[in-house]
Design a protein around this motif. Sequence first.
Motif: not given
Ligand code: FES
Lengths: 165, 288
Positions: A68, A45-49, A66, A51-56
């Motif tokens: 992204c 997944k793409y969320a923050c882009g 990450n 490095g803050e959220c880990g979704a990627c």
């Molecule tokens: S999209 Fe949030 S860390 Fe990569």
Amino acid sequence: MLATLETAKLDLSMNVNGQAVRLWVSPFTTLLEVLREQLELTGTKYACGEGECGACSVLLDGRVVNSCLVLAAECAGCEVVTIEGLTTNGKLHPLQQAFVDHGAVQCGFCTPGMIMAAYALLAANPNPTEADVKRGLEGNLCRCTGYRKIIDAVLSMARGGRSDD
Amino acid sequence: METRAGYRVATALEVAARIATLERATLFAGGTDLLPRWSKGVLQRPEVLVDLKRIPELKGVSRNDAEVSIGPCTPLSDLAVDPIIRQTAPVLAEAAGRVACAQVRNRATLGGNLCNASPAADTAVPLILLDATLELTAIGPGGPSVRDVAITDFFTGPGATVLAPGEILTHIRFEPQPPGTFAAWDKFGTRPSMEIAVASVGVALRLEGGTVTWVRVGYGSVAPTPLRGRAAEAVLTGSPLSMEVIERAAAAARAEIAPITDVRASEAYRRDVVGVMLGRMLKHAGHA
Ligand code: FES
Ligand SMILES: Cc1cc2nc3c(=O)[nH]c(=O)nc-3n(C[C@H](O)[C@H](O)[C@H](O)COP(=O)(O)OP(=O)(O)OC[C@H]3O[C@@H](n4cnc5c(N)ncnc54)[C@H](O)[C@@H]3O)c2cc1C
Ligand code: FES
């Protein structure tokens, strides 16, 4: 799958989920963009882009990163594993099954990244404590579950993958 | 070397230095500082990047009789568990292991952390305690040239260092401290994970018969650069670690830093936190 996409200038060969891929990317394309848009592996997944959220989160040569924050160009010759790569012949990986069994998924947006981070954690430390699990997932945000069930799912794997809690 | 549009992978230092100088390429290590800044638009994407990570001599930790040497492209996750670093510089291992999260530490390098020159760079204060030396390499008309810079002379302001355009940080070196040296480092934030420090403090010292014979103090996130605490050191040197001395050292620390008020904390709060952190570490050193 041996894809050759004439979209940009840079010739990139890597291994994704056990298969050799070859494609053209521009120098600033991220690994995440290549996975989602060129290889259509939309589990990541793409969320923050940033490095803050880990979704990627994916594995890059066995380490969780990450995607992204990685340029696709950096991955020449590397092995990438995404959430899709954990499933074999349509059968969920025991860690994925543990997330299902423990109700560790609500909207599911964080789940692929959580599972990849947990996978890396368990590979390095097959018997983590609760504190180890929290530490291992510190880079992954979940806005739904409150984390408790995610931690339970990962801890269940520490006891040999049984999900009976 | 491979040529791939604007992205170059160097496998030899000299090639990287040439690309950096002749093509004004941006040096690229883990990308964890560069990528977010490019995508947020605070930094323009360069025409040419040169990736340093595949240059073998820039990676890994080694030691000889005199010193420990770290390649700048060593990822922070490796540094945190490296046996040589854990033995000779446990505070550096600790700081490396507390940057961000596993995903970031697996990419982020020690060299990138230093060259990015954030006042909050977590690895800088431990290296101040170690009196670390940074080796910088450039390619001039006459060939490669190398100079050594003390960690305390490396940073010149937020995001600024003494690195000349094209110059590469090629080694980080320090002499292991003698047995019996006390060392502590901590960072303070509003949560334990994924936190850029509100303030960080480190202290290393040796005691003989209850008197401080040698001491280094360092601060992060409380001045335009990571800062060595010379005023606090002056209070401590030659003194016992009594409550009175510890209080005077903490007061010197609060006075010698130059914090700002920002989204993370106010100036006054940062001064307080630094005094409290240093005081606690010194009390601990007295009992250690
Ligand atoms: S999209 Fe949030 S860390 Fe990569
Ligand atoms: C989500 C997130 C959380 C973070 N949390 C923290 C934190 O808690 N503490 C902390 O200190 N940092 C933190 N950071 C910042 C970052 O991860 C570190 O500063 C990292 O160590 C930078 O290293 P890099 O290899 O990724 O650098 P890059 O992005 O590759 O480079 C950074 C800069 O250094 C230059 N450079 C790199 N290597 C060299 C070299 N050998 N010689 C000369 N110049 C060079 C580059 O040109 C660039 O200007 C965080 C970042 C993110 C994205
Ligand atoms: S399940 Fe929705 S963000 Fe985690």
